[in-house]
Design an enzyme around this catalytic site. Structure first.
Site, PDB file in Angstrom:
ATOM      1  N   HIS A  53       0.839  -1.210   0.000  1.00 55.68           N
ATOM      2  CA  HIS A  53       0.000   0.000   0.000  1.00 55.68           C
ATOM      3  C   HIS A  53       0.872   1.257   0.000  1.00 55.68           C
ATOM      4  CE1 HIS A  53      -3.900   2.023   1.652  1.00 55.68           C
ATOM      5  NE2 HIS A  53      -3.150   2.909   1.010  1.00 55.68           N
ATOM      6  N   ASP A 145      -8.908   3.379  -2.841  1.00 55.48           N
ATOM      7  CA  ASP A 145      -8.229   4.043  -1.723  1.00 55.48           C
ATOM      8  C   ASP A 145      -8.277   5.557  -1.780  1.00 55.48           C
ATOM      9  OD1 ASP A 145      -6.809   3.953   0.727  1.00 55.48           O
ATOM     10  OD2 ASP A 145      -5.033   4.602  -0.353  1.00 55.48           O
ATOM     11  N   HIS A 172     -10.366   0.740   1.677  1.00 54.12           N
ATOM     12  CA  HIS A 172     -10.220   1.910   2.556  1.00 54.12           C
ATOM     13  C   HIS A 172     -11.592   2.075   3.188  1.00 54.12           C
ATOM     14  CE1 HIS A 172      -9.124   6.293   3.314  1.00 54.12           C
ATOM     15  NE2 HIS A 172     -10.439   6.292   3.480  1.00 54.12           N
ATOM     16  N   ASP A 298       1.235   2.843   3.765  1.00 48.52           N
ATOM     17  CA  ASP A 298       0.330   3.869   3.229  1.00 48.52           C
ATOM     18  C   ASP A 298       1.151   5.124   2.910  1.00 48.52           C
ATOM     19  OD1 ASP A 298      -1.867   5.156   2.244  1.00 48.52           O
ATOM     20  OD2 ASP A 298      -2.866   5.432   4.162  1.00 48.52           O
ATOM     21  N   HIS A 302       3.429  14.131   0.276  1.00 47.33           N
ATOM     22  CA  HIS A 302       2.813  15.399  -0.131  1.00 47.33           C
ATOM     23  C   HIS A 302       3.890  16.472  -0.208  1.00 47.33           C
ATOM     24  CE1 HIS A 302      -1.371  14.218  -0.081  1.00 47.33           C
ATOM     25  NE2 HIS A 302      -1.199  13.616   1.087  1.00 47.33           N
TER      26      HIS A 302
HETATM   27  O1  DOR Z   1      -3.756   9.748   4.685  1.00 42.95           O
HETATM   28  C1  DOR Z   1      -4.101   9.330   3.583  1.00 42.95           C
HETATM   29  N1  DOR Z   1      -3.510   9.748   2.459  1.00 42.95           N
HETATM   30  N2  DOR Z   1      -5.108   8.443   3.517  1.00 42.95           N
HETATM   31  C2  DOR Z   1      -5.650   8.077   2.348  1.00 42.95           C
HETATM   32  O2  DOR Z   1      -6.558   7.285   2.345  1.00 42.95           O
HETATM   33  C3  DOR Z   1      -5.165   8.666   1.084  1.00 42.95           C
HETATM   34  C4  DOR Z   1      -3.762   9.115   1.215  1.00 42.95           C
HETATM   35  C5  DOR Z   1      -3.334   9.990   0.072  1.00 42.95           C
HETATM   36  O3  DOR Z   1      -3.532   9.599  -1.083  1.00 42.95           O
HETATM   37  O4  DOR Z   1      -2.740  11.042   0.328  1.00 42.95           O
HETATM   38 ZN    ZN Z   2      -6.664   4.820   2.459  1.00 46.49          ZN
HETATM   39 ZN    ZN Z   3      -3.542   4.891   0.909  1.00 47.36          ZN
END
Ligand code: DOR
Ligand code: ZN
Ligand code: ZN
Length: 417
Positions: A53, A145, A172, A298, A302
């Site tokens: 993930h 997701d 998700h 996960d 960013h």
């Molecule tokens: O914190 C998260 N960021 N949760 C998610 O489900 C999506 C992910 C993202 O794509 O930034």
């Molecule tokens: Zn997610």
């Molecule tokens: Zn995710």
């Protein structure tokens, strides 16, 4: 090449062995093997870590991450194989985007990248995506997701179609009407900070729904990033009565509590949110007893522009590939919860089994995907040193044990630390 004098993490324990690699595969395991070698005295060889993930952001959000930078972060973190989520732009909902990702990953040539296709076209929750065509192009699973499929009927259809093509849905779990703009866990710290909270039920009701569907339809389902004690219990009970449910969690859910939001650091903003101590302890218990099959990052990189804003406006996500192994090793193995072989299972064996991927264990004939780490090395997490474009971590300054020294993919050294 012969890897010499290493502590090798096998399914049934850690053994001091040499390991011969030929044509990208493990050809021999034994003592005193002869040949050109890599002296690994003091180091530990694990099956190549698999992260089922991650978000690589390409195509569309290359300012946050791309396949090259994400792959570099993966091998630095000890990952030999990663599965990338479809919330790209365009959404990975067709064979063209799946093929694009595979081709680009091959050009980059670091780790194995396995695309996850969207469940619905554009992740809009209306029409099923081209599931068969994506499978034929190389998608290894399906996921919406970032959100849940709102319509339960559509989700049931998705699970049936996915099964026809030998794919699983990675769910998700989030009821948006319950989240209702919440950005953190609802509790003492949401009250203290004035940040809008979201209750556990927002996650749990969809976990329960997916379990109900899997049970009624006798189909498999996989639950993403479990964060609540009550979600762990729902999955434990479902497994006990034979439901084909598997589940994952992430390092931030077993190392942090929502006390960290008091800093207003937007790097603590993640979805689902970091919860309370009873949740953290239940997640650890779930990993110990196998209710939670595996650890994923996960990895949600960013750009600083997306995080250097008010907490309410910041994007959700933590950049996780470069810290996951050390956080997991420190918290769970050094913390006395898991044995090294159990950690190898949660971070390699289990994801391979869940998705039917090659790899996941050290055995003669298996691909020589290996993670070689110095488990005694102590280091301090520094986001400025990340090779991921996403420097968004709540773990900056944290001292951890376990440093990746080499990552081998199909017998080739792709990272050397
Ligand atoms: O914190 C998260 N960021 N949760 C998610 O489900 C999506 C992910 C993202 O794509 O930034
Ligand atoms: Zn997610
Ligand atoms: Zn995710």
């Amino acid at each position: 090449m012969v890897i010499k004098n290493a502590d090798v993490v096998l399914k049934d324990g850690v053994k001091k062995l040499d390991l011969r690699i030929e044509e990208g595969r493990i050809a021999e395991l034994g003592k005193g093997l002869k040949g050109e070698g890599l002296d690994c005295t003091g180091l530990t060889v694990l099956p190549g870590l698999i992260d089922m993930h991650v978000h690589l952001r390409e195509p569309g959000f290359e300012k946050k991450e791309d396949i090259a930078s994400g792959s570099a972060a993966a091998v630095k973190g000890g990952f030999t194989q990663i599965c990338c989520m479809p919330n790209t732009r365009p959404v990975t909902d067709n064979k063209v985007v799946v093929s694009y990702i595979l081709n680009r990953a091959k050009e980059v040539g670091l780790c194995k990248v396995r695309p996850v296709g969207a469940i619905t076209e554009g992740q809009e929750g209306k029409n099923l995506a081209a599931i068969g065509a994506m499978k034929a192009a190389g998608a290894v699973a399906l996921s919406e997701d970032g959100k849940s499929v709102l319509s339960t009927g559509l989700m049931a259809n998705a699970m049936m179609y996915a099964a026809d093509f030998g794919l699983k849905c990675l769910c998700h779990c989030e009821d948006a009407s319950l989240v209702d703009g919440g950005v953190v866990n609802e509790g003492y710290y949401s009250t203290l900070t004035g940040l809008k909270g979201s209750i556990r039920a927002a996650e749990d009701v969809i976990i329960a729904r997916e379990i109900c569907l899997a049970e009624s339809l006798s189909l498999p389902v996989h639950i993403c990033h479990v964060s609540t004690y009550s979600g762990v219990q729902l999955i434990r009970e479902a497994k006990a009565r034979g439901v084909q449910v598997t589940a994952e969690t992430c390092p931030h859910y077993f190392t942090l509590t929502d006390a960290v939001i008091a800093s207003f650091d937007t790097n603590t903003k993640v979805n689902p949110p970091i919860r309370e101590e009873k949740d953290r302890l239940a997640v650890i218990e779930g990993l110990k007893d196998g209710t939670l099959d595996c650890i994923v990052t996960d990895h949600a990189p960013h750009h600083a522009d997306d995080k250097s804003v008010e907490y309410d406006l910041a994007t959700f996500g933590i950049s996780g590939l470069e810290t996951s192994f050390a956080l997991s090793y420190t918290q769970l193995v050094k913390g006395g919860v898991l044995t090294p072989e159990e950690l190898a299972d949660r971070m390699s064996g289990a994801p391979a089994r869940i998705l039917g991927l090659e790899g996941g264990g050290i055995a003669v004939g298996a691909p020589a995907d290996l993670t070689i780490a110095d488990l005694h090395a102590k280091w301090t997490i520094d986001p400025a040193a990340f090779v991921s474009k996403g420097k968004n971590t709540p773990f900056g300054g944290r001292e951890v044990f376990g440093a990746v020294r080499y990552t081998l993919v199909d017998g080739e050294i792709k990272y050397q630390g």
